[in-house]
Design a protein around this motif. Structure first.
Motif, mmCIF file in Angstrom:
data_model
loop_
_atom_site.group_PDB
_atom_site.id
_atom_site.type_symbol
_atom_site.label_atom_id
_atom_site.label_comp_id
_atom_site.label_asym_id
_atom_site.label_seq_id
_atom_site.Cartn_x
_atom_site.Cartn_y
_atom_site.Cartn_z
ATOM 1 N N GLN A 16 0.820 -1.215 0.000
ATOM 2 C CA GLN A 16 0.000 0.000 0.000
ATOM 3 C C GLN A 16 0.851 1.261 0.000
ATOM 4 O O GLN A 16 0.513 2.254 -0.653
ATOM 5 N N TRP A 17 1.963 1.222 0.718
ATOM 6 C CA TRP A 17 2.872 2.382 0.689
ATOM 7 C C TRP A 17 3.454 2.546 -0.715
ATOM 8 O O TRP A 17 3.596 3.672 -1.209
ATOM 9 N N LEU A 18 3.780 1.447 -1.377
ATOM 10 C CA LEU A 18 4.312 1.519 -2.734
ATOM 11 C C LEU A 18 3.274 2.079 -3.701
ATOM 12 O O LEU A 18 3.591 2.911 -4.563
ATOM 13 N N ALA A 19 2.019 1.645 -3.573
ATOM 14 C CA ALA A 19 0.952 2.176 -4.428
ATOM 15 C C ALA A 19 0.785 3.678 -4.220
ATOM 16 O O ALA A 19 0.554 4.436 -5.177
ATOM 17 N N THR A 20 0.919 4.124 -2.973
ATOM 18 C CA THR A 20 0.833 5.559 -2.675
ATOM 19 C C THR A 20 1.908 6.334 -3.422
ATOM 20 O O THR A 20 1.645 7.380 -4.041
ATOM 21 N N VAL A 21 3.119 5.824 -3.394
ATOM 22 C CA VAL A 21 4.236 6.489 -4.074
ATOM 23 C C VAL A 21 4.007 6.533 -5.587
ATOM 24 O O VAL A 21 4.229 7.569 -6.245
ATOM 25 N N LEU A 22 3.545 5.431 -6.170
ATOM 26 C CA LEU A 22 3.327 5.379 -7.621
ATOM 27 C C LEU A 22 2.273 6.383 -8.056
ATOM 28 O O LEU A 22 2.461 7.114 -9.048
ATOM 29 N N LEU A 23 1.166 6.468 -7.334
ATOM 30 C CA LEU A 23 0.123 7.427 -7.686
ATOM 31 C C LEU A 23 0.590 8.868 -7.477
ATOM 32 O O LEU A 23 0.240 9.763 -8.262
ATOM 33 N N ASN A 31 -1.601 -2.793 -6.528
ATOM 34 C CA ASN A 31 -2.923 -2.619 -5.932
ATOM 35 C C ASN A 31 -3.733 -3.910 -5.971
ATOM 36 O O ASN A 31 -4.385 -4.287 -4.994
ATOM 37 N N ALA A 32 -3.689 -4.595 -7.098
ATOM 38 C CA ALA A 32 -4.417 -5.859 -7.201
ATOM 39 C C ALA A 32 -3.882 -6.883 -6.210
ATOM 40 O O ALA A 32 -4.644 -7.683 -5.648
ATOM 41 N N GLY A 33 -2.567 -6.858 -5.973
ATOM 42 C CA GLY A 33 -1.978 -7.794 -5.029
ATOM 43 C C GLY A 33 -2.539 -7.646 -3.629
ATOM 44 O O GLY A 33 -2.963 -8.627 -3.007
ATOM 45 N N TYR A 34 -2.579 -6.413 -3.113
ATOM 46 C CA TYR A 34 -3.094 -6.289 -1.746
ATOM 47 C C TYR A 34 -4.618 -6.314 -1.710
ATOM 48 O O TYR A 34 -5.211 -6.524 -0.647
ATOM 49 N N ALA A 85 -2.718 2.524 3.924
ATOM 50 C CA ALA A 85 -1.417 2.029 4.361
ATOM 51 C C ALA A 85 -1.180 2.308 5.845
ATOM 52 O O ALA A 85 -0.705 1.441 6.591
ATOM 53 N N ALA A 86 -1.521 3.520 6.274
ATOM 54 C CA ALA A 86 -1.319 3.891 7.675
ATOM 55 C C ALA A 86 -2.205 3.059 8.595
ATOM 56 O O ALA A 86 -1.764 2.584 9.657
ATOM 57 N N LEU A 87 -3.457 2.850 8.199
ATOM 58 C CA LEU A 87 -4.370 2.046 9.011
ATOM 59 C C LEU A 87 -3.886 0.599 9.114
ATOM 60 O O LEU A 87 -3.922 -0.017 10.188
ATOM 61 N N SER A 88 -3.404 0.060 7.997
ATOM 62 C CA SER A 88 -2.912 -1.317 7.998
ATOM 63 C C SER A 88 -1.637 -1.459 8.815
ATOM 64 O O SER A 88 -1.416 -2.477 9.465
ATOM 65 N N GLN A 89 -0.787 -0.430 8.777
ATOM 66 C CA GLN A 89 0.430 -0.432 9.592
ATOM 67 C C GLN A 89 0.070 -0.587 11.070
ATOM 68 O O GLN A 89 0.768 -1.272 11.831
ATOM 69 N N TRP A 90 -1.044 0.015 11.449
ATOM 70 C CA TRP A 90 -1.498 -0.013 12.838
ATOM 71 C C TRP A 90 -2.218 -1.313 13.188
ATOM 72 O O TRP A 90 -1.950 -1.930 14.228
ATOM 73 N N LEU A 91 -3.129 -1.786 12.328
ATOM 74 C CA LEU A 91 -4.078 -2.815 12.741
ATOM 75 C C LEU A 91 -3.982 -4.154 12.018
ATOM 76 O O LEU A 91 -4.598 -5.127 12.474
#
Length: 428
Positions: A306-313, A338-341, A404-410
């Protein structure tokens, strides 16, 4: 059984994907505005808001199998209705007719999500659960890509109108309805209802190992309720699954549904090659994740991508004058990641909720996710026109960053655990 469960997801992807290739002809024939074009494209997604929580609640109350048959019957009826849009007299204008039909299809899709995935999780052995549930996402992306190909081929090489092309989903729906007639009820649902002899009979026939059987017999028997989703024990699971799913699908649906127009904004050809290219790369991302999911675990395939997708967009949005080939490469990379996650959106709901609220929990999360998917699909044409491509991509990057941030947490790690263990994860 696996074929029947995954077939529903292939149909879901097909129904949501087939509208893109015919949107231009449909808009011209019905004389729809950009507003109606976006609303019709998002109609099925908004229908999921109704079908998924209601279907999940009903599946927890009356069983998985009855809802599994009912939603496929609705698929058949609404698919046939698409053939007659513009000829019916129930509504004043044809765009409204098509929107209502697509809304009904969305209700069926929502029920499919909230019943199909819990069923798969309740039958799948722990050691293969990730791959088997991920297989449903492969089927979904395959259905979306098949629809894109079928739509373009029939539009360009035949005289079939857009109604008949949309109605091709009837063939898949009818075949699946017949195939589902012999499906068993979930043994975990039966056990939770106190029907233990029936549960054991189904389990002995379909469950793989004595470990799975032992886990079934050690499950607590209790009644679930919608309010349990927000109880101290399960609110973290509800928050994580719902918002992770929301942030995962919002950029994908917006970009994939209008792949032609998005690519053309960046000076790329779009058309069959562009749309199928994005879908094919997305399918490859799903396959890679499914192959890895039961080996490397859930969390590592959820957070970092998710962090990688953020950077690409963000790069697409900030690099306004990037060469078209670079933009295309970035879009393809985003589609893959994106499809992967997105595979995890099919796995986590069935694992982190207990049997008594597995259906309604999955349904609620699906409804929340489709708010994002529906808004993304509905608003992207407006955003591309009024805000521009760069701003639209930066908004998409912000949504990906939130996930990404939410997943990092939970995001929990549930690899190899029994359903009793995974459902207890947030309460320990």
């Amino acid at each position: 059984m696996i074929a029947v469960l995954t077939g529903g997801m292939l149909l879901d992807g097909y129904i949501l994907g087939i509208v893109g290739p015919v949107s231009g002809e449909m808009a011209a024939d019905l004389g729809v505005s950009a507003f109606w074009e976006g609303l019709i494209a998002a109609g099925a997604l908004f229908g999921i808001l109704i079908g998924s929580p209601l279907g999940g609640w009903a599946a927890d109350k009356w069983g998985r199998k009855p809802l599994f048959m009912l939603d496929m019957g609705l698929f058949v009826v609404s698919s046939v209705m698409q053939l007659f849009v513009g000829f019916m007299q129930f509504f004043i204008d044809s765009p409204m007719q098509l929107f209502v039909v697509r809304l009904l299809m969305g209700v069926a899709i929502g029920a499919e999500y909230s019943v199909g995935w819990p069923l798969m999780s309740e039958f799948a052995p722990a050691r293969l659960r990730g791959r088997l549930m991920g297989l449903t996402i492969i089927a979904w992306y395959a259905g979306f890509m098949i629809a894109f190909v079928v739509g373009h081929v029939l539009t360009e090489w035949t005289d079939l109108g857009w109604r008949a092309i949309l109605g091709t989903s009837t063939l898949i729906a009818a075949a699946l309805f017949i195939a589902r007639l012999g499906m068993p009820e979930s043994p975990r649902w039966l056990w939770n209802q106190g029907r233990r002899s029936e549960a054991r009979a189904v389990a002995y026939r379909y469950l793989e190992s004595s470990t799975d059987m032992a886990d079934l017999e050690h499950e607590d028997t209790c009644k679930g309720s919608f309010g349990m989703l927000f109880s101290p024990r399960y609110w973290r699971a509800t928050l994580f699954v719902s918002m992770f799913w929301f942030c995962a699908v919002t950029p994908y649906f917006a970009i994939a549904t209008f792949a032609d127009s998005v690519l053309k904004q960046y000076g790329l050809g779009g058309g069959l090659a562009g749309g199928v290219g994005l879908s094919a790369v997305a399918l490859a991302g799903v396959v890679v994740t499914v192959l890895l999911i039961d080996k490397v675990g859930r969390r590592v395939l959820t957070v970092q991508p998710q962090w990688l997708a953020t950077v690409l967009l963000a790069i697409i949005g900030l690099w306004a004058d990037a060469p078209p080939v670079v933009v295309l490469a970035l879009f393809l990379a985003f589609s893959f990641v994106n499809a992967g996650y997105n595979v995890l959106t099919s796995i986590y709901p069935g694992e982190v909720f207990p049997t008594e609220i597995r259906g309604v929990g999955t349904g609620f999360a699906a409804a929340v996710s489709r708010v994002g998917a529906g808004l993304g699909t509905f608003l992207l044409p407006w955003s591309m026109t009024n805000l521009g491509a760069s701003a639209s991509m930066l908004i998409a990057a912000g949504i990906a960053a939130l996930g990404a941030a939410l997943s990092q947490w939970l995001a929990p790690e549930t690899k190899g655990k029994s359903l009793s263990e995974t459902a207890a994860g947030y309460s320990h």
